[in-house]
Design an enzyme around this catalytic site. Structure first.
Site, PDB file in Angstrom:
ATOM      1  N   LYS A 132       4.346  -8.868   3.778  1.00 17.25           N
ATOM      2  CA  LYS A 132       2.985  -8.355   3.891  1.00 17.25           C
ATOM      3  C   LYS A 132       2.075  -9.289   3.086  1.00 17.25           C
ATOM      4  O   LYS A 132       1.677  -8.996   1.950  1.00 17.25           O
ATOM      5  CB  LYS A 132       2.900  -6.917   3.385  1.00 17.25           C
ATOM      6  CG  LYS A 132       1.673  -6.167   3.904  1.00 17.25           C
ATOM      7  CD  LYS A 132       1.830  -4.675   3.718  1.00 17.25           C
ATOM      8  CE  LYS A 132       0.691  -3.932   4.419  1.00 17.25           C
ATOM      9  NZ  LYS A 132       0.834  -2.460   4.275  1.00 17.25           N
ATOM     10  N   GLU A 148       5.324  -4.173  16.689  1.00 24.36           N
ATOM     11  CA  GLU A 148       4.801  -3.128  15.806  1.00 24.36           C
ATOM     12  C   GLU A 148       3.475  -2.631  16.383  1.00 24.36           C
ATOM     13  O   GLU A 148       3.122  -2.962  17.516  1.00 24.36           O
ATOM     14  CB  GLU A 148       4.579  -3.703  14.399  1.00 24.36           C
ATOM     15  CG  GLU A 148       3.631  -4.905  14.377  1.00 24.36           C
ATOM     16  CD  GLU A 148       3.694  -5.723  13.097  1.00 24.36           C
ATOM     17  OE1 GLU A 148       4.577  -5.455  12.256  1.00 24.36           O
ATOM     18  OE2 GLU A 148       2.867  -6.637  12.948  1.00 24.36           O
ATOM     19  N   THR A 200       0.855  -1.189   0.000  1.00 21.07           N
ATOM     20  CA  THR A 200       0.000   0.000   0.000  1.00 21.07           C
ATOM     21  C   THR A 200       0.884   1.230   0.000  1.00 21.07           C
ATOM     22  O   THR A 200       1.744   1.371   0.867  1.00 21.07           O
ATOM     23  CB  THR A 200      -0.925   0.006   1.227  1.00 21.07           C
ATOM     24  OG1 THR A 200      -1.611  -1.240   1.311  1.00 21.07           O
ATOM     25  CG2 THR A 200      -1.940   1.124   1.132  1.00 21.07           C
TER      26      THR A 200
END
Length: 265
Positions: free
Chosen positions: A141, A174, A29
């Site tokens: 990802k 994270e 993204t």
């Protein structure tokens, strides 16, 4: 072979697509600014790494880049999402010997609340959902994002902007949507991502500007830092104003970061 699909209300993907059935795919993204994809070289490198580590055939970037250029030419600020699946085929989980990849390209509105987070800072609750350790997928990802869905669902019971996520050894990894780094004793530290977590494009680009030490970090060590930040390709760098009940002075945080960036410039 690969098929490029422009996401729209009329576009469709087969019910036999492996991305739908098994999460057999990956994505990236990016932010679009004035018709350009920021940090495209890093996003491209991410797609290449995901394809290689997951055993996908090489992507044909000339066709993909040409398609993206056409789709984003008129965009002043927007979001580009590229989803790659292995397509149809194979027996059960076993992938087909020859793949026809599906690449879904979406152009989406930019999240308006990111602008306000830059001003106010971001508050983090500590998520009760911990990340499983899987070195084979660490850093990637992939389309397997059920952990993040559970994390976001648990976050609804909190009054925080996002969640600080730990692994099963209670090490900081994270947030639900971003990487995290801290300034401690004039050094920049960030969690190791060799067993779980996502290696973000913006964090990688930041390594070109700052000397970042990737290490095992506990919650206590993070809250004792002089400043903490989250970052991803869309929000870029946002100061953390609180982790649970522990608060940070975000003006001081910005000052520390600007000093380090000036030194490295």
């Amino acid at each position: 072979m690969q098929t490029i699909i422009t996401a729209s209300e009329t576009s469709s993907v087969s019910t036999r697509d492996r991305g739908l059935n098994y999460g057999d795919g990956f994505f990236t993204t990016a932010i679009i600014t004035h018709g350009q994809v920021e940090h495209w070289a890093y996003h491209k490198a991410r797609l290449i790494e995901c394809a290689q580590r997951l055993g996908f055939p090489a992507l044909e970037f000339s066709a993909l880049e040409s398609h993206i250029t056409q789709q984003i030419a008129s965009q002043v600020q927007a979001v580009l999402k590229i989803v790659v699946t292995r397509g149809e085929g194979g027996r059960g989980y076993a992938p087909p010997s020859e793949c026809n990849l599906n690449i879904i390209v979406s152009v989406l509105p930019y999240p308006a609340h990111y602008h306000s987070l830059h001003e106010t800072g971001i508050s983090l609750a500590i998520s009760p959902i911990k990340l499983a350790l899987q070195p084979h997928l660490a850093g990637l990802k992939t389309l397997n994002r059920l952990e993040q869905v559970l994390i976001k669902n648990a976050l609804q019971a909190e009054q925080s902007d996002d969640a600080l996520v730990l692994d099963y050894n209670s090490n900081v990894i994270e947030t639900s949507a971003a990487n995290i780094f801290a300034i401690k004793n004039n050094k920049v530290i960030s969690p190791r991502l060799d067993e779980c977590g996502i290696k973000g494009v913006f964090l990688q680009s930041l390594c070109d500007k700052l000397a970042i030490e990737f290490k095992t970090i506990s919650v206590d060590e993070l809250t004792q830092a002089g400043a903490v930040f989250v970052c991803n390709s869309l929000m870029k760098i946002v100061p953390v104003k609180s982790i649970g009940e522990y608060c940070f002075d975000i003006a001081h945080s910005r000052s520390l970061l600007n000093e380090l960036l000036a030194k490295e410039a």
